[in-house]
Design an enzyme around this catalytic site. Structure first.
Site, PDB file in Angstrom:
ATOM      1  N   HIS A 472       0.926   1.134   1.210  1.00  0.00           N
ATOM      2  CA  HIS A 472       0.552  -0.065   1.963  1.00  0.00           C
ATOM      3  C   HIS A 472       1.504  -1.222   1.645  1.00  0.00           C
ATOM      4  O   HIS A 472       1.079  -2.318   1.323  1.00  0.00           O
ATOM      5  CB  HIS A 472      -0.894  -0.471   1.637  1.00  0.00           C
ATOM      6  N   GLN A 473       2.802  -0.965   1.735  1.00  0.00           N
ATOM      7  CA  GLN A 473       3.786  -1.987   1.380  1.00  0.00           C
ATOM      8  C   GLN A 473       3.800  -3.100   2.433  1.00  0.00           C
ATOM      9  O   GLN A 473       3.885  -2.829   3.636  1.00  0.00           O
ATOM     10  CB  GLN A 473       5.182  -1.375   1.270  1.00  0.00           C
TER      11      GLN A 473
END
Length: 535
Positions: A472-473
């Site tokens: 979930h960058q």
């Protein structure tokens, strides 16, 4: 050889969740021409479209950039594997399919940071606009959007037992994490239609692909943005060994994601001037925040050996059960091939100091260690736990002046003391659930970290040594008003003209959950802002 091949009104770089959404929405205006550049190929691989296929696509180099971060001081000096989509649909074509928006407070916080128009009240209409909710429309949901959101078709007894045990442990039941309140435990909803993955490419791009004003160019790796002074006028990309320039009459829009968007900005001269000078890149705009503010969810896995052969592990180690599962899917669109990467979710508070849930559970009816190693050979299931609003911040920097070299990524996982504390609390809460009768009756033993690991220090050491990225960058081109902001509230890049970033990199802070639905929302809202400006 470089050639100028064509002009278009809008050039969108990146055919992922945001890019597909934008291309479809902007091309609804037949008087507007749109070109979408995607570095990967078409989404023809059949494993993309079978829900459980993420188990293959998450390691497939033909579909996946397979990034690796720098080693992390707080995670036992390990690098971290980052799966990111390299195909139409981007990471929505390889992800775990979970439809989670986050909390209302996440977006209200964005507004409090000075981003007008990004409160929960502002963004909810765009979530609803995107959504085709199987359960129907209501105050929080839409049912006529492109993105199919469905209930799980496979209900494993392990899932029901885990839910029952969590309720017994004091966690409330919640059948809609995207409704009035996120807190509680229940089944995830997933982005599928008729038990097939509904990626952003399937939802948005494919229906729009026959429009004469939309051009989709695959295997087109962006090299740099072309500027005239500080005005973005096009994009240079490489395809089939030659460089091509496509000029933009109106705007260049970066939707290449939290890794490639800041990299492309810096390669094009937009970023921290001192860093660009290291590589001899002429500065177009000195924007200090490009590549800063990197955030990701980091999780620890608690794995159990199952008393009964109810797990996906059991299917994958049995040729007979594999054939049965395959036929069940082909004939009836049911069975274990329809499942998401996690089937049951929970959002819980780490303690009385938490005003809203700060922990996410991702309960899985399978178990594994490293992705490349495949599933365990025993009957196993797992619960992945992570802090949802990490305080740790990382950085992304160039390795060279070439787009062919992936950037240097240092997420600084667990650098903040609060992240370490909440992660340990999450593991302890998960263990308390596992002690309750319904799920305990299915457990032979805790496989990892194992009963010998008990103290907070031992749990933290285990999490440091074995934890993983939840992929979930966000945050590397953050939206805001401060000196480190890269884009304003209309997503325009500061210091230049005719250039926007529209993807997860603009999130100033990570949302409390998965990022695909919020990224599509961002693109839906951006499309409206761009269209209003062009009127």
């Amino acid at each position: 050889m470089t050639t100028t091949s064509f002009e278009t009104d809008y050039v969108i770089v990146g055919g992922g969740s945001a890019g597909c959404t934008l291309a479809a929405r902007l091309s609804e205006d037949s008087a507007t021409s749109v070109t979408l550049l995607e570095a990967g190929g078409r989404d023809w691989n059949p494993w993309i479209h079978v829900p459980i296929g993420y188990g293959k696509t998450i390691v497939d180099p033909s579909l996946n950039w397979r990034y690796e971060t720098e080693k992390g001081a707080e995670i036992a000096d390990r690098p971290m594997y980052w799966a990111r989509g390299k195909v139409l649909g981007g990471s929505s074509s390889i992800n775990g399919l979970l439809y989670v928006r986050g909390q209302a407070g996440d977006y209200d916080h964005w507004r409090q940071l000075g981003n007008a128009g990004w409160s929960y009240e502002d963004v909810l209409p765009y979530f609803k606009k995107a959504e085709n909710q199987e359960n129907g429309a209501d105050e929080f949901h839409g049912d006529d959007g492109p993105l199919a959101v469905s209930n799980l078709r496979e209900r494993n007894p392990l899932c029901d037992a885990f839910i029952d045990s969590a309720v017994e442990a004091g966690i409330p039941r919640n059948d809609d994490f995207n409704g009035a309140n996120q807190e509680g435990i229940g089944y995830y909803q997933i982005t599928t239609r008729n038990a097939r993955r509904c990626s952003a490419a399937v939802a948005y791009l494919h229906p729009a692909s026959k429009r004469p004003n939309l051009r989709v160019v695959t295997k087109a790796a962006a090299e740099k943005i072309i500027f005239e002074g500080t005005k973005a006028v096009g994009v240079q990309y490489e395809q089939g060994g030659r460089s091509v320039i496509v000029r933009a009459r109106r705007e260049v829009i970066l939707s290449a994601g939290s890794i490639a968007s800041p990299q492309l900005l810096m390669l094009s001269g937009v970023g921290p001037a001192a860093h660009l000078a290291e590589f001899g890149i002429p500065v177009v705009a000195d924007v200090a925040g490009v590549g800063e503010n990197l955030q990701d969810h980091y999780g620890a896995i608690i794995t159990y050996k199952s008393r009964l052969p109810l797990t996906v592990n059991d299917i994958m180690t049995s040729p007979v059960r594999q054939v049965k599962a395959g036929l069940e899917y082909l004939l009836f669109r049911k069975g274990p091939l329809t499942i998401s990467a996690a089937q049951v979710g929970a959002f819980v508070k780490s303690g009385p100091q938490a005003t809203t849930p700060d922990i996410q559970f991702l309960f899985q009816t399978f178990s594994h260690d490293e992705y490349d190693a495949g599933l365990h050979k025993f009957s196993g299931f797992a619960n992945v736990v992570c802090p949802v609003r990490p305080e740790s911040r990382g950085t992304l920097k160039l390795r060279s002046a070439s787009a062919k070299d992936s950037p240097s990524m240092q997420p600084n996982y667990l650098a903040a003391e609060a992240d370490r504390r909440i992660l340990v609390d999450a593991m302890k809460i998960s263990r308390k659930v596992a002690e309750r009768a319904a799920i305990r009756s299915h457990i032979v033993a805790e496989y990892s970290p194992g009963p010998q690991v008990q103290s907070d220090d031992e749990l933290l050491a285990y999490a440091r040594e074995t934890g993983l990225s939840i992929a979930h960058q966000v945050g590397t081109c953050k939206m805001g008003q401060d000196a480190m902001a890269v884009v304003d509230e209309t997503l325009k890049v500061r210091g230049v003209q005719n250039l926007r970033v529209v993807d997860a990199s603009i999130m100033p802070t990570l949302v409390s959950g998965n990022t695909n639905a919020p990224t599509i929302m961002i693109a839906e809202k951006a499309a409206d802002m761009i269209r209003r400006q062009s009127l």
